[in-house]
Design a protein around this motif. Structure first.
Motif, mmCIF file in Angstrom:
data_model
loop_
_atom_site.group_PDB
_atom_site.id
_atom_site.type_symbol
_atom_site.label_atom_id
_atom_site.label_comp_id
_atom_site.label_asym_id
_atom_site.label_seq_id
_atom_site.Cartn_x
_atom_site.Cartn_y
_atom_site.Cartn_z
ATOM 1 N N ARG A 186 3.230 -18.954 -2.723
ATOM 2 C CA ARG A 186 4.273 -18.256 -3.461
ATOM 3 C C ARG A 186 3.709 -17.572 -4.701
ATOM 4 N N SER A 187 2.799 -18.234 -5.397
ATOM 5 C CA SER A 187 2.252 -17.640 -6.616
ATOM 6 C C SER A 187 1.385 -16.428 -6.299
ATOM 7 N N VAL A 188 0.717 -16.445 -5.120
ATOM 8 C CA VAL A 188 -0.105 -15.299 -4.736
ATOM 9 C C VAL A 188 0.758 -14.051 -4.572
ATOM 10 N N PHE A 189 1.974 -14.234 -4.029
ATOM 11 C CA PHE A 189 2.886 -13.110 -3.819
ATOM 12 C C PHE A 189 3.752 -12.817 -5.041
ATOM 13 N N SER A 190 3.587 -13.579 -6.105
ATOM 14 C CA SER A 190 4.510 -13.477 -7.232
ATOM 15 C C SER A 190 4.413 -12.143 -7.964
ATOM 16 N N GLY A 191 3.285 -11.424 -7.831
ATOM 17 C CA GLY A 191 3.188 -10.117 -8.477
ATOM 18 C C GLY A 191 4.246 -9.162 -7.971
ATOM 19 N N PHE A 192 4.500 -9.183 -6.649
ATOM 20 C CA PHE A 192 5.540 -8.328 -6.079
ATOM 21 C C PHE A 192 6.912 -8.721 -6.614
ATOM 22 N N GLY A 193 7.160 -10.047 -6.658
ATOM 23 C CA GLY A 193 8.455 -10.505 -7.147
ATOM 24 C C GLY A 193 8.678 -10.156 -8.601
ATOM 25 N N PHE A 194 7.631 -10.251 -9.419
ATOM 26 C CA PHE A 194 7.750 -9.920 -10.837
ATOM 27 C C PHE A 194 8.122 -8.455 -11.015
ATOM 28 N N ILE A 195 7.431 -7.574 -10.305
ATOM 29 C CA ILE A 195 7.717 -6.144 -10.436
ATOM 30 C C ILE A 195 9.113 -5.822 -9.912
ATOM 31 N N ARG A 196 9.484 -6.421 -8.796
ATOM 32 C CA ARG A 196 10.807 -6.145 -8.215
ATOM 33 C C ARG A 196 11.934 -6.569 -9.149
ATOM 34 N N SER A 197 11.702 -7.608 -9.937
ATOM 35 C CA SER A 197 12.751 -8.113 -10.827
ATOM 36 C C SER A 197 12.897 -7.289 -12.097
ATOM 37 N N GLY B 186 4.554 -5.702 -20.639
ATOM 38 C CA GLY B 186 5.669 -6.447 -20.069
ATOM 39 C C GLY B 186 5.271 -7.572 -19.156
ATOM 40 N N THR B 187 3.957 -7.863 -19.043
ATOM 41 C CA THR B 187 3.475 -8.880 -18.108
ATOM 42 C C THR B 187 2.746 -9.992 -18.850
ATOM 43 N N PRO B 188 3.086 -11.257 -18.618
ATOM 44 C CA PRO B 188 2.332 -12.367 -19.225
ATOM 45 C C PRO B 188 0.883 -12.360 -18.734
ATOM 46 N N ASP B 189 -0.036 -12.818 -19.592
ATOM 47 C CA ASP B 189 -1.449 -12.780 -19.233
ATOM 48 C C ASP B 189 -1.740 -13.596 -17.980
ATOM 49 N N ALA B 190 -1.054 -14.706 -17.797
ATOM 50 C CA ALA B 190 -1.319 -15.564 -16.644
ATOM 51 C C ALA B 190 -1.022 -14.867 -15.327
ATOM 52 N N MET B 191 -0.192 -13.803 -15.348
ATOM 53 C CA MET B 191 0.150 -13.065 -14.138
ATOM 54 C C MET B 191 -0.441 -11.665 -14.128
ATOM 55 N N ARG B 192 -1.171 -11.318 -15.180
ATOM 56 C CA ARG B 192 -1.579 -9.921 -15.334
ATOM 57 C C ARG B 192 -2.486 -9.456 -14.199
ATOM 58 N N GLY B 193 -3.339 -10.314 -13.681
ATOM 59 C CA GLY B 193 -4.205 -9.912 -12.585
ATOM 60 C C GLY B 193 -3.415 -9.589 -11.336
ATOM 61 N N ARG B 194 -2.445 -10.443 -10.967
ATOM 62 C CA ARG B 194 -1.668 -10.202 -9.760
ATOM 63 C C ARG B 194 -0.778 -8.974 -9.897
ATOM 64 N N VAL B 195 -0.151 -8.817 -11.060
ATOM 65 C CA VAL B 195 0.692 -7.634 -11.271
ATOM 66 C C VAL B 195 -0.164 -6.372 -11.304
ATOM 67 N N SER B 196 -1.324 -6.438 -11.953
ATOM 68 C CA SER B 196 -2.223 -5.283 -11.989
ATOM 69 C C SER B 196 -2.727 -4.935 -10.597
ATOM 70 N N ALA B 197 -2.918 -5.961 -9.754
ATOM 71 C CA ALA B 197 -3.365 -5.702 -8.385
ATOM 72 C C ALA B 197 -2.298 -4.947 -7.602
ATOM 73 N N VAL B 198 -1.040 -5.363 -7.748
ATOM 74 C CA VAL B 198 0.044 -4.644 -7.078
ATOM 75 C C VAL B 198 0.142 -3.221 -7.627
#
Length: 410
Positions: free
Chosen positions: A208-219, A337-349
Protein backbone atom coordinates in the motif's frame (compact mmCIF):
# COMPACT_ATOMS: atom_id res chain seq x y z
CA UNK A 1 24.53 16.99 13.87
CA UNK A 2 24.05 18.14 10.24
CA UNK A 3 26.42 20.77 8.80
CA UNK A 4 25.32 24.38 9.30
CA UNK A 5 23.01 25.85 6.67
CA UNK A 6 24.52 28.86 4.90
CA UNK A 7 21.49 31.09 5.47
CA UNK A 8 23.53 34.26 5.46
CA UNK A 9 24.78 33.79 1.90
CA UNK A 10 22.95 34.37 -1.38
CA UNK A 11 21.75 31.11 -2.89
CA UNK A 12 24.26 31.21 -5.76
CA UNK A 13 27.10 31.38 -3.20
CA UNK A 14 25.95 28.45 -1.10
CA UNK A 15 28.45 25.72 -1.93
CA UNK A 16 26.04 22.81 -1.52
CA UNK A 17 23.53 24.31 -3.94
CA UNK A 18 26.29 25.17 -6.42
CA UNK A 19 27.37 21.52 -6.41
CA UNK A 20 23.77 20.38 -6.90
CA UNK A 21 23.14 22.93 -9.66
CA UNK A 22 26.37 22.04 -11.49
CA UNK A 23 25.68 18.31 -11.32
CA UNK A 24 22.20 18.86 -12.71
CA UNK A 25 23.53 21.01 -15.55
CA UNK A 26 26.04 18.32 -16.51
CA UNK A 27 23.59 15.42 -16.27
CA UNK A 28 20.86 17.21 -18.23
CA UNK A 29 23.40 18.40 -20.82
CA UNK A 30 24.44 14.79 -21.34
CA UNK A 31 20.85 13.71 -21.87
CA UNK A 32 20.31 16.54 -24.35
CA UNK A 33 23.49 15.69 -26.28
CA UNK A 34 22.43 12.05 -26.49
CA UNK A 35 18.95 13.07 -27.66
CA UNK A 36 20.37 15.20 -30.48
CA UNK A 37 22.90 12.59 -31.59
CA UNK A 38 20.47 9.68 -31.41
CA UNK A 39 17.79 11.66 -33.27
CA UNK A 40 20.10 12.71 -36.08
CA UNK A 41 21.75 9.28 -36.28
CA UNK A 42 18.49 7.30 -36.42
CA UNK A 43 17.03 9.64 -39.04
CA UNK A 44 20.25 9.38 -41.08
CA UNK A 45 20.03 5.59 -40.92
CA UNK A 46 16.33 5.19 -41.71
CA UNK A 47 14.82 8.55 -42.87
CA UNK A 48 11.73 7.45 -40.91
CA UNK A 49 9.58 9.68 -38.71
CA UNK A 50 8.14 6.47 -37.23
CA UNK A 51 11.59 5.41 -36.03
CA UNK A 52 12.09 8.86 -34.47
CA UNK A 53 8.90 8.25 -32.54
CA UNK A 54 10.05 4.78 -31.52
CA UNK A 55 13.05 6.30 -29.73
CA UNK A 56 10.62 8.17 -27.46
CA UNK A 57 8.58 5.01 -26.93
CA UNK A 58 11.71 3.07 -25.96
CA UNK A 59 12.48 5.67 -23.29
CA UNK A 60 8.89 5.71 -22.05
CA UNK A 61 8.27 1.97 -21.58
CA UNK A 62 10.81 1.47 -18.75
CA UNK A 63 9.37 4.56 -17.08
CA UNK A 64 5.92 2.98 -17.16
CA UNK A 65 7.23 -0.23 -15.61
CA UNK A 66 9.73 1.17 -13.10
CA UNK A 67 8.10 4.31 -11.69
CA UNK A 68 6.81 2.66 -8.52
CA UNK A 69 10.12 0.91 -7.68
CA UNK A 70 11.93 4.19 -8.40
CA UNK A 71 9.84 6.10 -5.87
CA UNK A 72 10.28 3.35 -3.28
CA UNK A 73 14.06 3.37 -3.72
CA UNK A 74 14.25 7.18 -3.56
CA UNK A 75 12.50 7.08 -0.17
CA UNK A 76 14.44 4.14 1.27
CA UNK A 77 18.07 4.68 0.26
CA UNK A 78 20.65 7.44 0.21
CA UNK A 79 19.47 9.62 -2.66
CA UNK A 80 23.01 10.64 -3.54
CA UNK A 81 23.97 7.01 -4.14
CA UNK A 82 20.91 6.41 -6.32
CA UNK A 83 21.60 9.47 -8.49
CA UNK A 84 25.31 8.69 -8.80
CA UNK A 85 24.64 5.08 -9.83
CA UNK A 86 22.19 6.16 -12.53
CA UNK A 87 24.66 8.67 -13.95
CA UNK A 88 27.46 6.11 -14.08
CA UNK A 89 25.26 3.60 -15.94
CA UNK A 90 24.16 6.30 -18.39
CA UNK A 91 27.79 7.18 -18.98
CA UNK A 92 28.68 3.56 -19.72
CA UNK A 93 25.75 3.34 -22.12
CA UNK A 94 27.07 6.37 -24.00
CA UNK A 95 30.51 4.76 -24.17
CA UNK A 96 28.92 1.63 -25.63
CA UNK A 97 27.21 3.69 -28.34
CA UNK A 98 30.57 5.30 -29.13
CA UNK A 99 32.20 1.90 -29.62
CA UNK A 100 29.28 0.72 -31.78
CA UNK A 101 29.52 3.86 -33.94
CA UNK A 102 33.30 3.58 -34.39
CA UNK A 103 33.20 -0.14 -35.16
CA UNK A 104 30.40 0.24 -37.71
CA UNK A 105 27.93 -2.07 -35.93
CA UNK A 106 25.55 0.74 -35.01
CA UNK A 107 21.99 0.01 -36.10
CA UNK A 108 18.45 1.13 -35.19
CA UNK A 109 18.15 -1.88 -32.86
CA UNK A 110 21.31 -0.91 -30.98
CA UNK A 111 20.03 2.66 -30.62
CA UNK A 112 16.61 1.47 -29.44
CA UNK A 113 18.24 -0.78 -26.82
CA UNK A 114 20.37 2.12 -25.58
CA UNK A 115 17.26 4.32 -25.41
CA UNK A 116 15.58 1.71 -23.20
CA UNK A 117 18.54 1.66 -20.82
CA UNK A 118 18.77 5.46 -20.68
CA UNK A 119 15.02 5.64 -20.08
CA UNK A 120 15.32 3.19 -17.18
CA UNK A 121 18.12 5.22 -15.58
CA UNK A 122 16.22 8.47 -16.01
CA UNK A 123 13.21 6.86 -14.33
CA UNK A 124 15.25 6.41 -11.15
CA UNK A 125 17.37 9.55 -11.45
CA UNK A 126 14.68 12.19 -12.06
CA UNK A 127 12.47 11.66 -8.97
CA UNK A 128 15.50 11.07 -6.75
CA UNK A 129 17.10 14.37 -7.83
CA UNK A 130 13.80 16.16 -7.21
CA UNK A 131 13.51 14.63 -3.74
CA UNK A 132 17.17 15.37 -2.99
CA UNK A 133 17.00 19.15 -3.51
CA UNK A 134 14.94 19.93 -0.34
CA UNK A 135 17.59 18.06 1.67
CA UNK A 136 20.57 20.13 0.48
CA UNK A 137 19.22 23.71 0.86
CA UNK A 138 17.62 25.67 3.65
CA UNK A 139 13.81 25.31 3.80
CA UNK A 140 13.45 29.10 3.73
CA UNK A 141 15.01 29.37 0.28
CA UNK A 142 13.48 26.26 -1.30
CA UNK A 143 11.14 28.16 -3.70
CA UNK A 144 14.07 30.16 -5.12
CA UNK A 145 16.18 27.00 -5.23
CA UNK A 146 13.45 25.28 -7.25
CA UNK A 147 13.39 28.14 -9.76
CA UNK A 148 17.18 28.11 -10.09
CA UNK A 149 17.11 24.32 -10.38
CA UNK A 150 14.81 24.76 -13.36
CA UNK A 151 17.35 27.25 -14.73
CA UNK A 152 19.96 24.48 -14.49
CA UNK A 153 17.80 22.31 -16.73
CA UNK A 154 17.29 25.14 -19.20
CA UNK A 155 20.99 26.06 -19.20
CA UNK A 156 21.77 22.45 -20.05
CA UNK A 157 19.10 22.43 -22.73
CA UNK A 158 20.84 25.39 -24.36
CA UNK A 159 24.39 24.07 -24.05
CA UNK A 160 23.71 20.38 -24.65
CA UNK A 161 21.92 20.38 -28.03
CA UNK A 162 24.24 22.97 -29.60
CA UNK A 163 27.30 21.12 -28.29
CA UNK A 164 25.85 17.81 -29.45
CA UNK A 165 25.17 19.13 -32.94
CA UNK A 166 28.67 20.54 -33.14
CA UNK A 167 30.26 17.29 -31.95
CA UNK A 168 28.20 15.26 -34.41
CA UNK A 169 29.98 17.03 -37.27
CA UNK A 170 33.16 15.28 -36.09
CA UNK A 171 31.25 12.01 -35.69
CA UNK A 172 28.68 10.54 -33.27
CA UNK A 173 31.36 8.50 -31.50
CA UNK A 174 33.09 11.64 -30.23
CA UNK A 175 29.80 13.03 -28.95
CA UNK A 176 29.02 9.82 -27.07
CA UNK A 177 32.49 9.71 -25.45
CA UNK A 178 32.08 13.34 -24.31
CA UNK A 179 28.78 12.35 -22.71
CA UNK A 180 30.42 9.48 -20.85
CA UNK A 181 33.08 11.76 -19.39
CA UNK A 182 30.59 14.45 -18.37
CA UNK A 183 28.40 11.89 -16.60
CA UNK A 184 31.48 10.83 -14.63
CA UNK A 185 32.06 14.42 -13.47
CA UNK A 186 28.37 14.81 -12.54
CA UNK A 187 28.53 11.65 -10.42
CA UNK A 188 31.57 13.01 -8.58
CA UNK A 189 29.75 16.27 -7.81
CA UNK A 190 26.72 14.42 -6.46
CA UNK A 191 29.00 12.40 -4.20
CA UNK A 192 30.27 15.68 -2.69
CA UNK A 193 26.82 16.91 -1.61
CA UNK A 194 26.15 17.36 2.12
CA UNK A 195 22.76 16.59 3.62
CA UNK A 196 21.68 19.78 5.42
CA UNK A 197 18.08 18.84 6.19
CA UNK A 198 17.97 15.29 7.62
CA UNK A 199 15.35 12.96 6.11
CA UNK A 200 12.14 12.38 7.99
CA UNK A 201 11.60 8.97 9.64
CA UNK A 202 10.66 6.40 7.02
CA UNK A 203 7.41 4.50 7.31
CA UNK A 204 7.30 0.72 7.11
CA UNK A 205 7.18 -0.27 3.45
CA UNK A 206 4.11 -2.24 2.38
CA UNK A 207 2.42 -2.75 -0.96
CA UNK A 208 0.00 0.00 0.00
CA UNK A 209 2.79 2.45 0.83
CA UNK A 210 4.48 1.76 -2.53
CA UNK A 211 1.29 2.89 -4.30
CA UNK A 212 0.66 5.75 -1.89
CA UNK A 213 2.18 8.36 -4.23
CA UNK A 214 -0.78 7.94 -6.58
CA UNK A 215 -3.24 8.18 -3.70
CA UNK A 216 -1.57 11.32 -2.33
CA UNK A 217 -1.75 13.11 -5.67
CA UNK A 218 -5.33 11.98 -6.32
CA UNK A 219 -6.43 13.37 -2.96
CA UNK A 220 -5.11 16.86 -3.82
CA UNK A 221 -6.97 18.35 -6.81
CA UNK A 222 -4.56 21.27 -7.18
CA UNK A 223 -1.52 18.98 -7.55
CA UNK A 224 -3.42 16.48 -9.72
CA UNK A 225 -4.66 19.27 -11.99
CA UNK A 226 -1.20 20.83 -12.36
CA UNK A 227 0.55 17.53 -13.14
CA UNK A 228 -2.08 16.24 -15.56
CA UNK A 229 -2.37 19.61 -17.34
CA UNK A 230 1.36 19.72 -17.93
CA UNK A 231 1.36 16.11 -19.10
CA UNK A 232 -1.49 16.33 -21.60
CA UNK A 233 -0.43 19.71 -22.96
CA UNK A 234 3.14 18.66 -23.73
CA UNK A 235 1.93 15.25 -24.94
CA UNK A 236 -0.11 17.01 -27.63
CA UNK A 237 2.12 20.01 -28.25
CA UNK A 238 5.59 18.46 -28.12
CA UNK A 239 7.37 18.79 -31.46
CA UNK A 240 10.84 17.84 -30.22
CA UNK A 241 10.90 14.41 -31.88
CA UNK A 242 10.27 16.00 -35.28
CA UNK A 243 13.05 18.57 -35.07
CA UNK A 244 15.40 16.44 -37.24
CA UNK A 245 12.71 16.51 -39.95
CA UNK A 246 12.30 20.28 -39.67
CA UNK A 247 16.06 20.80 -39.65
CA UNK A 248 16.82 18.70 -42.72
CA UNK A 249 13.67 18.81 -44.86
CA UNK A 250 11.82 22.03 -44.00
CA UNK A 251 14.44 24.51 -42.77
CA UNK A 252 17.27 22.93 -44.83
CA UNK A 253 20.03 23.06 -42.21
CA UNK A 254 22.57 20.58 -40.78
CA UNK A 255 23.19 18.86 -37.44
CA UNK A 256 24.45 22.13 -35.92
CA UNK A 257 21.21 23.80 -36.99
CA UNK A 258 19.35 20.95 -35.29
CA UNK A 259 21.30 21.64 -32.12
CA UNK A 260 20.37 25.32 -32.31
CA UNK A 261 16.70 24.42 -32.77
CA UNK A 262 16.78 22.09 -29.76
CA UNK A 263 18.47 24.81 -27.72
CA UNK A 264 15.98 27.53 -28.68
CA UNK A 265 13.22 26.57 -26.21
CA UNK A 266 15.80 26.69 -23.42
CA UNK A 267 16.83 30.24 -24.34
CA UNK A 268 13.36 31.50 -23.49
CA UNK A 269 13.09 29.12 -20.56
CA UNK A 270 16.40 30.16 -19.03
CA UNK A 271 15.57 33.86 -19.21
CA UNK A 272 12.17 33.20 -17.65
CA UNK A 273 13.54 30.96 -14.89
CA UNK A 274 16.09 33.61 -13.90
CA UNK A 275 13.31 36.21 -13.74
CA UNK A 276 11.24 33.86 -11.56
CA UNK A 277 14.23 33.24 -9.29
CA UNK A 278 14.61 37.00 -8.83
CA UNK A 279 10.88 37.74 -8.59
CA UNK A 280 9.11 34.52 -7.54
CA UNK A 281 5.45 34.04 -8.38
CA UNK A 282 3.32 34.73 -5.33
CA UNK A 283 -0.21 35.48 -6.56
CA UNK A 284 -2.61 33.93 -9.10
CA UNK A 285 -0.29 30.98 -9.74
CA UNK A 286 -3.10 28.83 -11.12
CA UNK A 287 -4.21 31.36 -13.71
CA UNK A 288 -0.59 31.95 -14.70
CA UNK A 289 -0.16 28.25 -15.32
CA UNK A 290 -3.24 28.07 -17.55
CA UNK A 291 -2.10 31.16 -19.47
CA UNK A 292 1.37 29.66 -19.93
CA UNK A 293 -0.01 26.38 -21.31
CA UNK A 294 -2.25 28.22 -23.78
CA UNK A 295 0.71 30.34 -24.90
CA UNK A 296 2.75 27.16 -25.36
CA UNK A 297 0.04 25.80 -27.65
CA UNK A 298 -0.16 28.96 -29.80
CA UNK A 299 3.64 29.09 -30.14
CA UNK A 300 3.65 25.42 -31.19
CA UNK A 301 1.22 26.23 -33.98
CA UNK A 302 3.47 29.06 -35.19
CA UNK A 303 6.51 26.80 -35.17
CA UNK A 304 4.66 24.06 -37.01
CA UNK A 305 3.68 26.40 -39.85
CA UNK A 306 7.03 28.20 -40.10
CA UNK A 307 9.56 27.55 -42.85
CA UNK A 308 11.84 30.47 -41.87
CA UNK A 309 14.63 29.56 -39.45
CA UNK A 310 14.57 32.80 -37.33
CA UNK A 311 10.79 32.57 -36.86
CA UNK A 312 11.11 28.92 -35.91
CA UNK A 313 13.74 29.81 -33.31
CA UNK A 314 11.52 32.58 -31.92
CA UNK A 315 8.49 30.30 -31.67
CA UNK A 316 10.54 27.63 -29.91
CA UNK A 317 11.90 30.25 -27.49
CA UNK A 318 8.35 31.35 -26.62
CA UNK A 319 7.42 27.71 -26.12
CA UNK A 320 10.30 27.35 -23.67
CA UNK A 321 9.41 30.52 -21.78
CA UNK A 322 5.79 29.41 -21.40
CA UNK A 323 6.76 25.87 -20.43
CA UNK A 324 9.05 27.00 -17.62
CA UNK A 325 6.20 28.90 -15.94
CA UNK A 326 4.16 25.70 -15.98
CA UNK A 327 7.12 23.65 -14.71
CA UNK A 328 7.88 26.02 -11.82
CA UNK A 329 4.24 26.11 -10.70
CA UNK A 330 3.91 22.33 -10.91
CA UNK A 331 7.25 21.60 -9.23
CA UNK A 332 6.66 24.06 -6.39
CA UNK A 333 3.16 22.73 -5.72
CA UNK A 334 4.53 19.17 -5.56
CA UNK A 335 7.62 19.90 -3.46
CA UNK A 336 6.02 22.27 -0.94
CA UNK A 337 2.84 20.22 -0.63
CA UNK A 338 4.49 16.82 -0.05
CA UNK A 339 5.99 15.51 3.23
CA UNK A 340 9.64 14.49 2.91
CA UNK A 341 8.89 10.89 3.85
CA UNK A 342 6.72 10.59 0.70
CA UNK A 343 8.63 12.96 -1.56
CA UNK A 344 10.40 10.21 -3.50
CA UNK A 345 7.20 8.32 -4.33
CA UNK A 346 5.27 11.47 -5.23
CA UNK A 347 8.21 12.75 -7.30
CA UNK A 348 8.34 9.40 -9.08
CA UNK A 349 4.67 9.66 -10.05
CA UNK A 350 5.27 13.26 -11.10
CA UNK A 351 8.26 12.16 -13.19
CA UNK A 352 6.14 9.46 -14.82
CA UNK A 353 3.62 12.11 -15.87
CA UNK A 354 6.42 14.35 -17.17
CA UNK A 355 8.10 11.44 -18.93
CA UNK A 356 4.79 10.49 -20.48
CA UNK A 357 4.44 13.97 -21.92
CA UNK A 358 8.01 13.99 -23.25
CA UNK A 359 8.86 10.44 -24.36
CA UNK A 360 5.35 9.20 -25.20
CA UNK A 361 4.72 12.59 -26.78
CA UNK A 362 7.67 11.97 -29.09
CA UNK A 363 6.10 8.66 -30.12
CA UNK A 364 2.74 10.37 -30.66
CA UNK A 365 4.40 13.05 -32.79
CA UNK A 366 6.16 10.44 -34.92
CA UNK A 367 2.92 8.52 -35.43
CA UNK A 368 0.79 11.55 -36.34
CA UNK A 369 3.51 12.88 -38.66
CA UNK A 370 3.56 9.51 -40.43
CA UNK A 371 -0.23 9.57 -40.80
CA UNK A 372 -0.94 13.25 -41.55
CA UNK A 373 2.41 14.81 -42.46
CA UNK A 374 4.88 16.71 -40.29
CA UNK A 375 3.43 20.24 -40.47
CA UNK A 376 -0.25 19.25 -39.92
CA UNK A 377 0.78 17.03 -36.98
CA UNK A 378 2.57 19.87 -35.16
CA UNK A 379 -0.11 22.51 -35.88
CA UNK A 380 -2.92 20.20 -34.76
CA UNK A 381 -0.96 19.31 -31.63
CA UNK A 382 -0.59 22.99 -30.72
CA UNK A 383 -4.32 23.55 -31.22
CA UNK A 384 -5.02 20.55 -29.00
CA UNK A 385 -2.85 22.07 -26.26
CA UNK A 386 -4.92 25.27 -26.26
CA UNK A 387 -8.13 23.23 -26.04
CA UNK A 388 -6.73 21.23 -23.12
CA UNK A 389 -5.87 24.43 -21.22
CA UNK A 390 -9.46 25.62 -21.60
CA UNK A 391 -10.91 22.24 -20.62
CA UNK A 392 -8.69 21.82 -17.54
CA UNK A 393 -9.65 25.28 -16.28
CA UNK A 394 -13.19 23.92 -15.99
CA UNK A 395 -12.26 20.45 -14.73
CA UNK A 396 -9.94 21.71 -11.96
CA UNK A 397 -11.43 24.93 -10.54
CA UNK A 398 -9.27 24.57 -7.41
CA UNK A 399 -6.15 24.94 -9.55
CA UNK A 400 -7.65 27.89 -11.43
CA UNK A 401 -8.39 29.63 -8.12
CA UNK A 402 -4.97 28.83 -6.58
CA UNK A 403 -3.65 32.20 -5.44
CA UNK A 404 -0.31 31.14 -3.95
CA UNK A 405 1.89 28.20 -3.03
CA UNK A 406 1.34 26.07 0.10
CA UNK A 407 3.69 26.16 3.06
CA UNK A 408 6.28 23.43 3.06
CA UNK A 409 5.05 20.13 4.48
CA UNK A 410 7.14 18.60 7.27
Amino acid sequence: MPPPIEDGLPLIRQSNFVLFWSARVLSTSCFQIVSVVIGWQIYALTSSTFDLGLVGLCQFLPMLLLTLPAGHIADRFDRRVVVRTCQLVEGMTAAGLALASWSGVISPHVIFAAAVLVGACRTFEAPTVAALLPMVVSPSILPKALALSVSAIQTATIIGPAFGGLLYIAGPGLAYIAVGLLYLVAAALVSSLRILVPPAPRETQTLRSVFSGFGFIRSRPVILGAISLDMVAVLLGGATALLPVYARDILHTNSLGLGVLRASPALGALATSLVLARWPMERHVGLKMFGAVATFGFATMVFGASSWFPLSMLALSVMGAADVVSVVVRSTLVQLGTPDAMRGRVSAVNSMFVGTSNQLGEFESGMTATLFGTVPAVVLGGAGTVIVALAWSRLFPALRRADGFPRRSA
